[in-house]
Design a protein around this motif. Sequence first.
Motif, PDB file in Angstrom:
ATOM      1  N   GLY A   1    -104.715-112.323 -28.292  1.00 22.21           N
ATOM      2  CA  GLY A   1    -104.429-111.831 -26.951  1.00 22.21           C
ATOM      3  C   GLY A   1    -103.110-112.292 -26.379  1.00 22.21           C
ATOM      4  N   GLY A   2    -102.278-112.939 -27.204  1.00 22.36           N
ATOM      5  CA  GLY A   2    -100.988-113.437 -26.740  1.00 22.36           C
ATOM      6  C   GLY A   2     -99.879-112.418 -26.882  1.00 22.36           C
ATOM      7  N   PRO A   3     -98.665-112.824 -26.571  1.00 17.59           N
ATOM      8  CA  PRO A   3     -97.532-111.891 -26.605  1.00 17.59           C
ATOM      9  C   PRO A   3     -97.071-111.607 -28.032  1.00 17.59           C
ATOM     10  N   THR A   4     -96.346-110.516 -28.187  1.00 20.16           N
ATOM     11  CA  THR A   4     -95.754-110.208 -29.476  1.00 20.16           C
ATOM     12  C   THR A   4     -94.244-110.357 -29.383  1.00 20.16           C
ATOM     13  N   TRP A   5     -93.604-110.476 -30.536  1.00 20.41           N
ATOM     14  CA  TRP A   5     -92.149-110.582 -30.578  1.00 20.41           C
ATOM     15  C   TRP A   5     -91.660-110.214 -31.971  1.00 20.41           C
ATOM     16  N   GLU A   6     -90.375-109.941 -32.083  1.00 21.13           N
ATOM     17  CA  GLU A   6     -89.755-109.668 -33.370  1.00 21.13           C
ATOM     18  C   GLU A   6     -89.484-110.996 -34.082  1.00 21.13           C
ATOM     19  N   VAL A   7     -89.862-111.070 -35.343  1.00 22.78           N
ATOM     20  CA  VAL A   7     -89.684-112.297 -36.121  1.00 22.78           C
ATOM     21  C   VAL A   7     -88.407-112.191 -36.945  1.00 22.78           C
ATOM     22  N   GLU A   8     -87.576-113.212 -36.838  1.00 25.15           N
ATOM     23  CA  GLU A   8     -86.369-113.286 -37.678  1.00 25.15           C
ATOM     24  C   GLU A   8     -86.773-113.714 -39.075  1.00 25.15           C
ATOM     25  N   LEU A   9     -86.204-113.050 -40.079  1.00 23.21           N
ATOM     26  CA  LEU A   9     -86.606-113.268 -41.469  1.00 23.21           C
ATOM     27  C   LEU A   9     -85.398-113.540 -42.352  1.00 23.21           C
ATOM     28  N   GLY A  10     -85.676-113.988 -43.558  1.00 27.99           N
ATOM     29  CA  GLY A  10     -84.619-114.300 -44.512  1.00 27.99           C
ATOM     30  C   GLY A  10     -84.676-115.734 -45.006  1.00 27.99           C
ATOM     31  N   ARG A  11     -85.767-116.456 -44.674  1.00 23.67           N
ATOM     32  CA  ARG A  11     -85.912-117.831 -45.151  1.00 23.67           C
ATOM     33  C   ARG A  11     -86.160-117.842 -46.655  1.00 23.67           C
ATOM     34  N   ARG A  12     -85.747-118.926 -47.290  1.00 24.49           N
ATOM     35  CA  ARG A  12     -86.122-119.171 -48.672  1.00 24.49           C
ATOM     36  C   ARG A  12     -87.017-120.401 -48.701  1.00 24.49           C
ATOM     37  N   ASP A  13     -87.786-120.547 -49.763  1.00 22.94           N
ATOM     38  CA  ASP A  13     -88.764-121.622 -49.839  1.00 22.94           C
ATOM     39  C   ASP A  13     -88.133-122.935 -50.301  1.00 22.94           C
ATOM     40  N   GLY A  14     -88.561-124.022 -49.700  1.00 21.06           N
ATOM     41  CA  GLY A  14     -87.975-125.326 -49.962  1.00 21.06           C
ATOM     42  C   GLY A  14     -88.270-125.884 -51.342  1.00 21.06           C
ATOM     43  N   LEU A  15     -87.467-126.879 -51.726  1.00 14.80           N
ATOM     44  CA  LEU A  15     -87.593-127.525 -53.035  1.00 14.80           C
ATOM     45  C   LEU A  15     -88.170-128.931 -52.935  1.00 14.80           C
ATOM     46  N   ILE A  16     -88.448-129.377 -51.729  1.00 20.09           N
ATOM     47  CA  ILE A  16     -88.952-130.740 -51.524  1.00 20.09           C
ATOM     48  C   ILE A  16     -90.252-130.678 -50.733  1.00 20.09           C
ATOM     49  N   SER A  17     -91.258-131.411 -51.198  1.00 17.62           N
ATOM     50  CA  SER A  17     -92.525-131.520 -50.470  1.00 17.62           C
ATOM     51  C   SER A  17     -93.104-132.897 -50.767  1.00 17.62           C
ATOM     52  N   GLN A  18     -92.867-133.830 -49.865  1.00 17.23           N
ATOM     53  CA  GLN A  18     -93.274-135.217 -50.074  1.00 17.23           C
ATOM     54  C   GLN A  18     -94.064-135.725 -48.877  1.00 17.23           C
ATOM     55  N   ALA A  19     -95.201-136.330 -49.152  1.00 17.42           N
ATOM     56  CA  ALA A  19     -96.045-136.865 -48.089  1.00 17.42           C
ATOM     57  C   ALA A  19     -95.300-137.893 -47.251  1.00 17.42           C
ATOM     58  N   SER A  20     -94.422-138.650 -47.889  1.00 14.18           N
ATOM     59  CA  SER A  20     -93.720-139.725 -47.184  1.00 14.18           C
ATOM     60  C   SER A  20     -92.785-139.209 -46.103  1.00 14.18           C
ATOM     61  N   ARG A  21     -92.397-137.933 -46.191  1.00 19.05           N
ATOM     62  CA  ARG A  21     -91.467-137.381 -45.207  1.00 19.05           C
ATOM     63  C   ARG A  21     -92.150-136.908 -43.923  1.00 19.05           C
ATOM     64  N   VAL A  22     -93.457-136.916 -43.922  1.00 17.65           N
ATOM     65  CA  VAL A  22     -94.185-136.435 -42.743  1.00 17.65           C
ATOM     66  C   VAL A  22     -94.200-137.488 -41.639  1.00 17.65           C
ATOM     67  N   THR A  23     -94.307-138.747 -42.031  1.00 16.85           N
ATOM     68  CA  THR A  23     -94.428-139.833 -41.058  1.00 16.85           C
ATOM     69  C   THR A  23     -93.284-139.810 -40.053  1.00 16.85           C
ATOM     70  N   GLY A  24     -93.665-139.810 -38.783  1.00 15.24           N
ATOM     71  CA  GLY A  24     -92.664-139.859 -37.727  1.00 15.24           C
ATOM     72  C   GLY A  24     -92.080-138.524 -37.337  1.00 15.24           C
ATOM     73  N   ASN A  25     -92.515-137.443 -37.993  1.00  8.82           N
ATOM     74  CA  ASN A  25     -91.935-136.127 -37.704  1.00  8.82           C
ATOM     75  C   ASN A  25     -92.884-135.173 -36.991  1.00  8.82           C
ATOM     76  N   LEU A  26     -94.086-135.636 -36.699  1.00  3.91           N
ATOM     77  CA  LEU A  26     -95.042-134.808 -35.978  1.00  3.91           C
ATOM     78  C   LEU A  26     -95.452-135.508 -34.687  1.00  3.91           C
ATOM     79  N   PRO A  27     -95.664-134.754 -33.616  1.00  2.00           N
ATOM     80  CA  PRO A  27     -96.067-135.387 -32.350  1.00  2.00           C
ATOM     81  C   PRO A  27     -97.442-136.038 -32.463  1.00  2.00           C
ATOM     82  N   GLU A  28     -97.593-137.186 -31.825  1.00  2.00           N
ATOM     83  CA  GLU A  28     -98.858-137.902 -31.816  1.00  2.00           C
ATOM     84  C   GLU A  28     -99.616-137.593 -30.524  1.00  2.00           C
ATOM     85  N   PRO A  29    -100.947-137.640 -30.552  1.00  2.00           N
ATOM     86  CA  PRO A  29    -101.714-137.313 -29.339  1.00  2.00           C
ATOM     87  C   PRO A  29    -101.533-138.308 -28.199  1.00  2.00           C
ATOM     88  N   GLU A  30    -100.955-139.495 -28.499  1.00  2.00           N
ATOM     89  CA  GLU A  30    -100.731-140.484 -27.439  1.00  2.00           C
ATOM     90  C   GLU A  30     -99.298-140.500 -26.926  1.00  2.00           C
TER      91      GLU A  30
END
Length: 615
Positions: free
Chosen positions: A117-146
């Motif tokens: 039920g939310g708004p619609t919009w045009e999505v910009e495209l042309g991304r390529r998929d990344g070459l790095i996926s490491q659990a250690s890189r997540v720490t400190g990069n996401l908002p915390e509930p506190e």
Amino acid sequence: RGEGQLLENFYANSCPNLESIVRQEVSTKFTQTFVTIPATLRLFFHDCFVEGCDASVLISSSSGDAEKDAKDNLSLAGDGFDTVIKAKQAVETQCPGVVSCADILALAARDVVVLAGGPTWEVELGRRDGLISQASRVTGNLPEPEFNLDQLNTLFARNNLTQLDMIALSGAHTLGFSHCDRFSSRIYSSPIDPTLDSSYAQQLMDACPQNVDPSIAINMDPETPQTFDNVYYQNLIGGKGLFSSDQVLNTEPDSEPTVSDFATNPGNFNAAFITAMRKLGRVGVKTGNEGMAVRTWLMILLLVFMMMQKGKGQLSETFYRTSCPKVESIVRKVVTEKINQTFVTIPATLRLFFHDCFVEGCDASVLISSPNGDAEKDAPDNLSLAGDGFDTVIKAKTEVEKSCLRVVSCADILTIATRDVIELAGGPSFKVELGRRDGLISKASSVTGNLPDPNFNLTQLNTMFAKNNLTQTDMIALSGAHTVGFSHCSRFANRLYSFSPSSPVDPDLDPTYAQQLMQACPQNVDPRIAINMDPATPQTFDNMYFQNLVTKKGLFTSDEVLFTNKASQATVIDFANNPGDFSGAFVTAIRKLGRVGVKTGNAGQIRVDCTAFNS
């Protein structure tokens, strides 16, 4: 991190039907479970905030060290991943090696907002998929509930997002849910967080008692949790923000005017949300020659897809695609005809599936007839299995054999029929994993101790379900199948006439309901008399079973204990109040149940006659 070279019409020539393909897959997934919406939206946020919007969060690692394995990502619901993977597969059939997973995730995130039920919009495209996926890189990069306002602003600013963007994006919590441990400090520290509305705090305590099952999830918007709207901001003004990082938006003078504006003017919120989502979608994108070639990534993604589609053993949703492509429609037709003859088909088939899977695994061993009376179906606990369940599978097998001789197992036919009776009773639909073979063992002696008893307590229920790799939440969800069940009086008579020396009637039974049961089941009644397990809507697969438990109208002790025991009560309340939560949990649980003890490959056999082993 930059915007790269994204364009709204990037695939205009190379994959012109892309957006409609993705939207179709998202819509299909949404009809299966509402969880698709918050799960996909949250997946997009978590992806963009770590390595940028590059689908690195989708990578599976055999070493358990990819982004998705990080502690902050373990709660990402599987329906988000499944949505993207299924959409990718559908896109590949028309545009092989062209569209990145990152772009598919961006489109799916837009589509779930619109579907809610939310708004619609045009999505910009042309991304390529990344070459790095490491659990250690997540720490400190996401908002915390506190997080406080400064911490939120700092984190979002690192991604070129302003305070206005941050507040608008936080509005996505109008669709989200959270596990109790993410906010328990606000209700169990001393004193209770004073910025929480006291009535809301009590509601949270009721839903999330201390030491509650960590899998319990609570809606972040207590008012309109399945609609994308501006009620989230109205909740903040009313002291009903679930996280500290939500409520702080209203308590801080710097951000409070924006919250008030969005609460009062939904158009302003929608416009700000669109701007912020488009900006978020540009974070850290890989374009041109950066990132992984789409075709190489496809090989990895399809491997992941195959892993996700296959259950225990080697089950697949497309197992009979070439060998018996019409199997599901053939079974559906037989099931529908059988239901038209008698409604008993629905609970009988469903119960037959449960009793089959809990003994030797889902291998149709319960269907075997023995001249010696010593097969599974002859065990005392199985004598009450209604014949209409057996008849449904046998008739479906007969019809399937006409089109696909000795191809489809009885175990798979029972699985398909079970899904069909649920849907035809008004319940959720879902894809069934197939590829089971029929078992070679069927002994009455194997049944003892492997089926739940109507007098079980919570510990006994959990122990039995855990033997089959099913959690407490799975157990509670599967118990909801009693919404279309029935029982003979002898299975619960002790609750009416001999519960204890001091109280012949179980005090956990509503007195009026107890009296109704006594009238229907007087002492020494004909043992063939059957009583609906759901006294309110016995012919509809819905969440009324859980509402009945809340009002002490659970027929078995093993039903009512789900509400009376504090460890499971919150889940019952959630399912009673939120039919979508129940349906989503039920689909997850019954798919897991369908994987128990399956025989695949060269194990077992494909029976010609479901009631007899092949000679």
